[in-house]
Design a protein around this motif. Structure first.
Motif, PDB file in Angstrom:
ATOM      1  N   ASP A 321       0.828  -1.206   0.000  1.00 58.35           N
ATOM      2  CA  ASP A 321       0.000   0.000   0.000  1.00 58.35           C
ATOM      3  C   ASP A 321       0.864   1.258   0.000  1.00 58.35           C
ATOM      4  N   GLU A 322       1.963   1.221   0.733  1.00 59.74           N
ATOM      5  CA  GLU A 322       2.838   2.394   0.774  1.00 59.74           C
ATOM      6  C   GLU A 322       3.382   2.724  -0.610  1.00 59.74           C
ATOM      7  N   VAL A 323       3.846   1.715  -1.299  1.00 56.88           N
ATOM      8  CA  VAL A 323       4.390   1.946  -2.643  1.00 56.88           C
ATOM      9  C   VAL A 323       3.292   2.417  -3.579  1.00 56.88           C
ATOM     10  N   SER A 324       2.105   1.821  -3.475  1.00 54.83           N
ATOM     11  CA  SER A 324       0.995   2.215  -4.353  1.00 54.83           C
ATOM     12  C   SER A 324       0.610   3.667  -4.127  1.00 54.83           C
ATOM     13  N   ASP A 325       0.488   4.073  -2.839  1.00 50.68           N
ATOM     14  CA  ASP A 325       0.115   5.449  -2.553  1.00 50.68           C
ATOM     15  C   ASP A 325       1.195   6.424  -3.021  1.00 50.68           C
ATOM     16  N   MET A 326       2.442   6.067  -2.813  1.00 47.54           N
ATOM     17  CA  MET A 326       3.536   6.952  -3.206  1.00 47.54           C
ATOM     18  C   MET A 326       3.584   7.138  -4.714  1.00 47.54           C
ATOM     19  N   MET A 327       3.414   6.064  -5.469  1.00 42.98           N
ATOM     20  CA  MET A 327       3.562   6.131  -6.921  1.00 42.98           C
ATOM     21  C   MET A 327       2.303   6.642  -7.611  1.00 42.98           C
ATOM     22  N   SER A 328       1.188   6.661  -6.911  1.00 45.86           N
ATOM     23  CA  SER A 328      -0.069   7.114  -7.534  1.00 45.86           C
ATOM     24  C   SER A 328      -0.103   8.611  -7.742  1.00 45.86           C
ATOM     25  N   LYS A 334      -0.238  11.316 -16.626  1.00 50.84           N
ATOM     26  CA  LYS A 334      -0.157  10.473 -17.834  1.00 50.84           C
ATOM     27  C   LYS A 334      -1.427   9.669 -18.060  1.00 50.84           C
ATOM     28  N   ARG A 335      -2.456   9.939 -17.229  1.00 47.73           N
ATOM     29  CA  ARG A 335      -3.724   9.225 -17.315  1.00 47.73           C
ATOM     30  C   ARG A 335      -3.506   7.715 -17.250  1.00 47.73           C
ATOM     31  N   LEU A 336      -2.696   7.300 -16.272  1.00 47.26           N
ATOM     32  CA  LEU A 336      -2.426   5.877 -16.045  1.00 47.26           C
ATOM     33  C   LEU A 336      -3.208   5.399 -14.843  1.00 47.26           C
ATOM     34  N   THR A 337      -3.495   4.105 -14.821  1.00 46.86           N
ATOM     35  CA  THR A 337      -4.231   3.476 -13.723  1.00 46.86           C
ATOM     36  C   THR A 337      -3.308   2.499 -13.009  1.00 46.86           C
ATOM     37  N   LEU A 338      -3.264   2.560 -11.679  1.00 44.67           N
ATOM     38  CA  LEU A 338      -2.461   1.640 -10.881  1.00 44.67           C
ATOM     39  C   LEU A 338      -3.398   0.698 -10.135  1.00 44.67           C
ATOM     40  N   LEU A 339      -3.317  -0.575 -10.423  1.00 42.11           N
ATOM     41  CA  LEU A 339      -4.146  -1.593  -9.785  1.00 42.11           C
ATOM     42  C   LEU A 339      -3.331  -2.313  -8.733  1.00 42.11           C
ATOM     43  N   ARG A 340      -4.002  -2.693  -7.626  1.00 40.17           N
ATOM     44  CA  ARG A 340      -3.320  -3.406  -6.552  1.00 40.17           C
ATOM     45  C   ARG A 340      -4.195  -4.567  -6.102  1.00 40.17           C
ATOM     46  N   PRO A 341      -3.622  -5.564  -5.389  1.00 43.45           N
ATOM     47  CA  PRO A 341      -4.442  -6.693  -4.907  1.00 43.45           C
ATOM     48  C   PRO A 341      -5.545  -6.213  -3.968  1.00 43.45           C
ATOM     49  N   ASP A 342      -6.638  -6.971  -3.955  1.00 44.71           N
ATOM     50  CA  ASP A 342      -7.751  -6.654  -3.071  1.00 44.71           C
ATOM     51  C   ASP A 342      -7.319  -6.735  -1.618  1.00 44.71           C
ATOM     52  N   THR A 374       4.965   3.134 -20.280  1.00 47.34           N
ATOM     53  CA  THR A 374       3.571   2.843 -20.585  1.00 47.34           C
ATOM     54  C   THR A 374       2.916   4.086 -21.165  1.00 47.34           C
ATOM     55  N   GLN A 375       2.223   3.913 -22.275  1.00 48.43           N
ATOM     56  CA  GLN A 375       1.602   5.041 -22.949  1.00 48.43           C
ATOM     57  C   GLN A 375       0.445   5.603 -22.114  1.00 48.43           C
ATOM     58  N   GLN A 376       0.057   6.805 -22.450  1.00 49.74           N
ATOM     59  CA  GLN A 376      -1.069   7.439 -21.781  1.00 49.74           C
ATOM     60  C   GLN A 376      -2.331   6.595 -21.956  1.00 49.74           C
ATOM     61  N   GLY A 377      -3.074   6.477 -20.872  1.00 51.48           N
ATOM     62  CA  GLY A 377      -4.281   5.669 -20.884  1.00 51.48           C
ATOM     63  C   GLY A 377      -4.037   4.210 -20.529  1.00 51.48           C
ATOM     64  N   GLY A 425       9.383   8.049 -26.495  1.00 51.28           N
ATOM     65  CA  GLY A 425       9.735   9.455 -26.391  1.00 51.28           C
ATOM     66  C   GLY A 425       9.186  10.264 -27.542  1.00 51.28           C
ATOM     67  N   ARG A 426       9.075   9.679 -28.729  1.00 54.87           N
ATOM     68  CA  ARG A 426       8.567  10.419 -29.873  1.00 54.87           C
ATOM     69  C   ARG A 426       7.081  10.727 -29.739  1.00 54.87           C
ATOM     70  N   VAL A 427       6.415   9.921 -28.874  1.00 55.51           N
ATOM     71  CA  VAL A 427       4.972  10.106 -28.709  1.00 55.51           C
ATOM     72  C   VAL A 427       4.653  10.842 -27.418  1.00 55.51           C
ATOM     73  N   GLY A 428       5.278  10.441 -26.332  1.00 61.48           N
ATOM     74  CA  GLY A 428       4.885  10.978 -25.044  1.00 61.48           C
ATOM     75  C   GLY A 428       5.962  11.743 -24.346  1.00 61.48           C
ATOM     76  N   GLY A 429       7.018  12.161 -25.009  1.00 64.18           N
ATOM     77  CA  GLY A 429       8.050  12.939 -24.349  1.00 64.18           C
ATOM     78  C   GLY A 429       9.303  12.136 -24.132  1.00 64.18           C
ATOM     79  N   VAL A 430      10.382  12.816 -23.699  1.00 63.88           N
ATOM     80  CA  VAL A 430      11.680  12.176 -23.495  1.00 63.88           C
ATOM     81  C   VAL A 430      11.630  11.278 -22.269  1.00 63.88           C
ATOM     82  N   ILE A 431      12.213  10.082 -22.372  1.00 65.99           N
ATOM     83  CA  ILE A 431      12.267   9.151 -21.255  1.00 65.99           C
ATOM     84  C   ILE A 431      13.492   9.457 -20.428  1.00 65.99           C
ATOM     85  N   ASP A 432      13.289   9.804 -19.136  1.00 70.94           N
ATOM     86  CA  ASP A 432      14.431  10.137 -18.301  1.00 70.94           C
ATOM     87  C   ASP A 432      15.021   8.865 -17.704  1.00 70.94           C
ATOM     88  N   GLY A 433      16.125   9.016 -16.962  1.00 69.64           N
ATOM     89  CA  GLY A 433      16.803   7.879 -16.348  1.00 69.64           C
ATOM     90  C   GLY A 433      18.014   7.445 -17.152  1.00 69.64           C
TER      91      GLY A 433
END
Length: 483
Positions: A321-328, A334-342, A374-377, A425-433
């Protein structure tokens, strides 16, 4: 690199070949000597010309004795006549059974011999009577026996001449074979000597080449050792430099991040929207730069072996839960969805014996990568699993751009990234890291005795699994969870 054992002059294969050649050489010599011995024994037992011509001599003596007895000369002697005939009879009949004629009297010779034997049998009838005859009857019996023997002088001469010639031809052939065998034996000896010399020469060449190769190997080993020492020193200097620079960079970065955060949140007083925008950019750039510095510092510490695990028992659910809350926090952008176990998933109650902070860092690294690629959506899903052997798994799944199959073996190395990372990167911006997240995660999993498994299909997504050995999974009754 295999080497010939010291002191070994020839190989086992060469030794076996030499022994075989020597064996055949000695066998051939033994056979030749035995054949020569048999030949000499037969030749010396009774010479062919003497044996055959003796028959004619005995025939002449028998006729002369019978002639004298038939004429009743003063020198006639019945016993001597009978003895001379018996010698002729015995020599003629035993000839086929004596060396060197044994097995040789056949065909034409057998016919002539049979003719002579019949003549002697005819005369033998009278000789038998002569043995016990009165002196007055002896001349008549001798004349009758002489008549049975007359006319065979040419037959005896022809038989003796022809069989002697045939035996002489046979002896010549035998001698020729022996001479050929001896010549062949001499040739074999020469071949053995030449082959032995060639083998020794080739082996000496091999020894010279081996000595030269050993010298080159020692020289190469020395150079490799020197290069290794230089590489280790360079690596140590690099690690020291990275560690020092990372510490030096983190201090001003923390100040930059802190002050820019104060400006963007109006803690330092109201500022214009443009200033807030600049402060937001400074804050994001500083945070990104700090994460890179921290990654480099973690990599340096791992290479130096300075990472020690602070192991304890904790529940999996809360850290998930900590990781999920932090990364959400950054997902809506980016209009991404983060799913976690019930919440009622029984695997959330699993207790791990591990370094909690390290587990959290590894999960953040995997989720961060999933968000980047991961692409938007799209979506990122956290899953928990277990194998038949009891091993526990934390899985991060996404439907991003995926990783080419040929890149999978290398992406867990430091500073390595998928060859298609620029496509997003050509679609959604430069990938950092800079490609340190997976290498740090792999190093931490190695410290825990586990594995990181990555499965991916280009265009469909990636599944990254942290696999912990079964012995790190404990019963939750004994857990001292950190909540």
């Amino acid at each position: 690199m295999s080497q010939t054992p010291p002191g070994r002059i020839v190989s086992t294969k060469t030794f076996i070949i030499a022994v075989a050649i020597g064996f055949f050489f000695l066998s051939g010599l033994f056979i030749v000597l035995i054949s020569q011995r048999i030949f000499l024994t037969q030749s010396n037992y009774e010479s062919a010309p003497i044996a055959a011509y003796q028959l004619r001599t005995h025939y002449t003596k028998a006729r002369l004795a019978l002639t004298e007895l038939a004429n009743s000369t003063a020198h006639a002697d019945i016993d001597n006549t009978v003895l001379v005939f018996d010698i002729l009879y015995e020599r003629l009949n035993s000839l086929p059974e004596r060396p060197p004629y044994l097995g040789h009297v056949d065909g034409e010779f057998a016919e002539k011999l049979s003719l002579l034997q019949d003549a002697l049998k005819g005369a033998d009838l009278f000789i038998e009577k002569l043995r016990s005859a009165e002196p007055k009857d002896a001349p008549a019996l001798a004349a009758a026996a002489l008549e049975s023997l007359d006319g065979y002088d040419a037959t005896f001469a022809s038989f003796a001449s022809r069989i002697n010639q045939d035996m002489a031809d046979q002896r010549q052939e035998s001698q020729n074979r022996i001479l050929f065998g001896l010549r062949l034996l001499v040739l074999l000896v020469l071949i053995v000597l030449v082959a032995s010399g060639l083998i020794v020469w080739m082996h000496m060449r091999q020894l010279d080449n081996l000595a030269e190769a050993n010298a080159n190997l020692l020289d190469t080993s020395k150079k490799l050792l020197q290069a290794r020492v230089a590489a280790e020193q360079a690596n140590q200097a690099k690690s020291n430099f990275l560690a020092g620079m990372s510490h030096e960079l983190r201090t001003p970065l923390n100040a930059i991040i802190g002050f820019s955060d104060m400006i963007r949140l109006n803690y330092a007083g109201m500022v214009s929207d443009r200033a807030k925008s600049y402060a937001e950019d400074i804050y994001m750039s500083g945070t990104h730069l700090l994460s890179l510095v921290n990654s480099i510092l973690d990599t340096s510490r791992i290479e130096q072996g300075e990472v020690d695990l602070n192991e304890s028992e904790f529940l999996v659910g809360p850290i998930l839960d900590e990781v999920s809350d932090m990364m959400s926090v950054g997902l809506p952008q980016k209009r991404l969805t983060l799913l976690r176990p019930d919440k009622d998933d029984p695997l959330r109650q699993v207790v791990l014996f591990a370094d909690r902070n390290a587990i959290k860092q590894m999960m953040i690294n995997l989720v961060t990568n999933a968000i980047k690629f991961t692409q938007q959506g799209g979506y990122i899903e956290l899953q928990l699993g277990e194998s038949e052997t009891g091993a526990f798994q934390i899985v991060v799944r996404d439907n991003g751009i995926g990783i080419p199959k040929e890149d999978l073996p290398r992406i867990q190395n430091a500073f390595e990234r998928g060859s298609n990372h620029s496509s997003l990167g050509r679609v959604g911006g430069v990938i950092d890291g800079v490609g340190l997240g997976l290498s740090i995660t792999k190093a931490l999993m190695d410290r825990h005795g586990g594995d990181i498994l990555i499965e991916s299909t280009v265009g469909e997504g990636t599944v990254a699994s942290l696999c912990f050995p079964a012995w790190r999974r404990h019963n939750n009754e004994t857990a001292h969870s950190e909540q």
